[in-house]
Write a protein that holds these residues in place. Structure first.
Motif, PDB file in Angstrom:
ATOM      1  N   LYS A 129      -3.477 -47.454   8.167  1.00 26.71           N
ATOM      2  CA  LYS A 129      -3.098 -47.088   9.264  1.00 26.71           C
ATOM      3  C   LYS A 129      -4.314 -46.186   9.717  1.00 26.71           C
ATOM      4  N   GLU A 130      -4.593 -46.258  11.662  1.00 24.30           N
ATOM      5  CA  GLU A 130      -6.416 -46.057  11.841  1.00 24.30           C
ATOM      6  C   GLU A 130      -5.316 -44.227  11.824  1.00 24.30           C
ATOM      7  N   THR A 161     -11.197 -39.575  12.432  1.00 28.01           N
ATOM      8  CA  THR A 161     -11.704 -40.932  11.831  1.00 28.01           C
ATOM      9  C   THR A 161     -10.715 -40.894  10.871  1.00 28.01           C
ATOM     10  N   THR A 162      -9.885 -42.393  10.084  1.00 25.85           N
ATOM     11  CA  THR A 162      -8.957 -42.414   9.335  1.00 25.85           C
ATOM     12  C   THR A 162     -10.106 -42.528   7.384  1.00 25.85           C
ATOM     13  N   VAL A 163      -9.619 -41.641   6.917  1.00 26.13           N
ATOM     14  CA  VAL A 163     -10.132 -40.678   5.659  1.00 26.13           C
ATOM     15  C   VAL A 163      -9.394 -41.577   4.394  1.00 26.13           C
ATOM     16  N   ILE A 217     -13.986 -43.273   7.104  1.00 22.72           N
ATOM     17  CA  ILE A 217     -14.796 -42.700   5.525  1.00 22.72           C
ATOM     18  C   ILE A 217     -13.937 -42.788   4.386  1.00 22.72           C
ATOM     19  N   PHE A 218     -14.778 -43.642   3.025  1.00 24.80           N
ATOM     20  CA  PHE A 218     -14.254 -43.967   2.376  1.00 24.80           C
ATOM     21  C   PHE A 218     -14.964 -42.716   0.921  1.00 24.80           C
ATOM     22  N   ALA A 219     -14.177 -42.147   0.426  1.00 23.86           N
ATOM     23  CA  ALA A 219     -14.657 -41.128  -0.581  1.00 23.86           C
ATOM     24  C   ALA A 219     -14.106 -41.270  -1.945  1.00 23.86           C
ATOM     25  N   ASP A 220     -15.015 -41.279  -3.182  1.00 26.55           N
ATOM     26  CA  ASP A 220     -14.320 -41.941  -4.343  1.00 26.55           C
ATOM     27  C   ASP A 220     -14.675 -40.603  -5.292  1.00 26.55           C
TER      28      ASP A 220
END
Lengths: 357, 207
Positions: free
Chosen positions: B25-26, B180-182, B151-154
């Motif tokens: 979700k946002e 921002t959704t993380v 934001i996607f962080a791998d």
């Protein structure tokens, strides 16, 4: 511009691609130019000094042809014939040189060979070509089983002639046991050439009379050289172009990670293809220009290499240069854009992972 | 915001994700935890549209991925990525790497963002001229420049020391607070402190 940045920030890789393309293009240029040059020199030798050539009937090679020189008197008396001369062409060991061209000619043709020093040869004398003269330092030279006095040296517009020896036709006749290899006739009115060909043919049943233009087109040795050179050039061309395409495709494949990152950042496939297009264009164009300059330098230096005795010469036509330019760019683009297009269709994360592996 | 339903994925014959259904979700900070090989990176790649799943559906704002007209543009405008190995382009400077990611309208914000992240003085340097921690901050700046919705962080701190890891998580948390959704995939349990939702993956399934 990203394309220029990519090239300038990877100097080793860029130099490697640049060198590969340059070498491939040079190979294409040099092989096809030397082949063209050999044919060009023979053509020039025959074309420049006559309109009609007379050889022995049924003998397609001037080296083995034997024409009776006495026919010249009758030829010279024909209307519209301005001059004629006879030649014997052969090859023989000259001094310590295992093989060199021997040109026996009538006195009226000696001026074709530009005197550099000394005088034109009389009986028992020879004039050395500029190239062969550098290797013979004595005042006499043994040709066949006879010793000749060296009367001087000459230069010629036809490169390989400078690697040979000129003597009068009588001495050459004794050396090669023939009267003349061929007779060349100049006409005063070019539109009468065909008529004169017919008239000469009627003078002697043992001769074959042709215009020099048709002779060159039909000459068996030219055809052999032309066909061989065509095959060699085509192979060099194909190998060179395949080399360019494979180098470009390897480079593109090694940059999959970069393309994956760009796609992940939202850059379109077109953006990647467009940048790679400019990169390849800059690289192949500059390598082509460099290869052209190097090839022209090599071709210009060939006649001055003593070891080659002026026999290897090259001429690069504008058509060949343009054809190679178009093919180089086409193959470089083909080699880079096809793998780039395929790569750009792959999921970005797979590209990144492939690039890392 | 982003929802996957019954997603499975294969690498060759090997099934790495098994019928996963998740909704993000946002405004959330989602921590995707799990051991190496548990499938968290694959799921993150699918959620971030970088990988098409072998089966199942990905919905972004209730629209299927196939309905998005221009996926490249969608990624540029809505998604930011931070990878474990930063993946900066080595022939571009710090400034140019960030500029590559953004549209013309955001270029004016690059300097203020670099200043905000404490790396303004690095803007003309190249990735091989800066430290690992600095590179990761540049990667973060690149992910933030378009003010993405998510934001996607791998494994964003996988190659960093604890000091730099803390900086990265604080920056991600700050992004979340700015709306921002993380989503972070990591086996580093430190992330849990910042997360609003934790999903644990084991053998390609969510526990």
């Amino acid at each position: 511009m990203i394309a220029l940045k990519a090239l300038s920030k990877n100097p080793f890789k860029s130099t490697l691609i640049f060198s590969s393309i340059t070498i491939a293009v040079m190979a294409i240029f040099l092989i096809s130019s030397v082949s063209q040059g050999v044919i060009g020199m023979y053509s020039k030798m025959i074309k420049t000094d006559g309109d009609i050539i007379i050889t022995q009937k049924g003998i397609s090679d001037t080296f083995f042809s034997n024409v009776d020189i006495s026919i010249m008197e009758k030829i010279n008396s024909l209307k519209n014939v301005s001059s004629s001369y006879a030649m014997i062409v052969g090859a023989s060991p000259v001094g310590h040189i295992p093989i060199a061209g021997i040109y026996g000619t009538t006195k009226n043709h000696l001026s074709h060979y530009k005197l550099s020093n000394g005088e034109y040869p009389k009986k028992g004398q020879v004039l050395l070509g500029k190239t062969i003269a550098k290797q013979i330092k004595s005042r006499t030279v043994k040709i066949g089983n006879k010793r000749f006095k060296i009367s001087g040296t000459y230069s010629s517009d036809v490169g390989f002639e400078e690697g040979g020896v000129v003597m009068n036709i009588e001495d050459a006749g004794k050396l090669f046991s023939r009267s003349a290899s061929f007779i060349l006739v100049s006409v005063s009115s070019p539109n009468m050439t065909d008529e004169i060909v017919k008239e000469i043919a009627l003078l002697n049943d043992d001769v074959e009379v042709k215009t020099t233009k048709s002779f060159i087109e039909e000459y068996n040795q030219f055809k052999i050289i032309e066909n061989s050179s065509l095959v060699i050039s085509a192979l060099a061309f194909a190998m060179g172009l395949m080399g360019i395409a494979s180098v470009m495709s390897m480079i593109v494949n090694s940059r999959k990670e970069e393309f994956g990152i760009m796609r992940a950042l939202g850059k379109s496939r077109l953006f990647i293809i467009k940048n790679l297009f400019f990169e390849t264009l800059i690289m192949s164009l500059s390598a082509y220009i460099f290869a052209l300059i190097l090839s022209l330098s090599v071709l210009a230096s060939l006649p001055h290499i003593e070891m080659l005795q002026g026999y290897v010469n090259g001429s690069l036509s504008l058509t060949t240069a343009l054809y190679v330019l178009a093919s180089t760019i086409f193959m470089a683009l083909l080699g880079s854009l096809i793998p780039a297009w395929i790569a750009s269709k792959t999921d970005p994360i797979l590209l990144i992972n492939q690039g890392c592996s | 915001m982003i929802k996957v339903s019954n997603v499975s994925h294969f690498y060759g014959d090997e099934k790495v994700l098994h019928d996963i259904s998740v909704e993000i979700k946002e405004g959330e900070f989602v921590f995707l935890s799990g051991d190496s090989g548990s499938g968290k990176s694959t799921l993150l790649s699918i959620l971030s549209t970088l990988l098409k799943p072998s089966s199942g559906e990905l919905l972004v704002n209730s629209s299927s991925l196939n309905e998005i007209e221009n996926l490249d543009k969608f990624r540029q405008e809505n998604i930011g990525f931070v990878f474990q190995f930063h993946y900066l382009i080595n022939y571009l400077s710090v400034y140019e790497n960030i500029a590559l990611a953004c549209g013309n309208e955001n270029k004016k914000d690059i300097k203020s963002l670099l200043e905000d992240l404490g790396i303004l003085e690095l803007s003309s340097r190249y990735p091989n001229e800066i430290s690992g921690g600095q590179r990761q901050r540049v990667a973060l700046a690149r992910a933030l420049i378009n003010k993405p919705k998510i934001i996607f962080a791998d494994e964003p701190t996988g190659s960093l020391d604890s000091k730099n890891s803390k900086i990265v998580y604080e920056l991600l948390e700050r992004a979340m607070k700015n709306g921002t959704t993380v989503v972070v995939a990591s086996h580093d349990m430190q992330v849990k402190e910042h997360a609003t939702q934790t999903l644990r993956m084991v053998d390609g399934k969510i526990q």
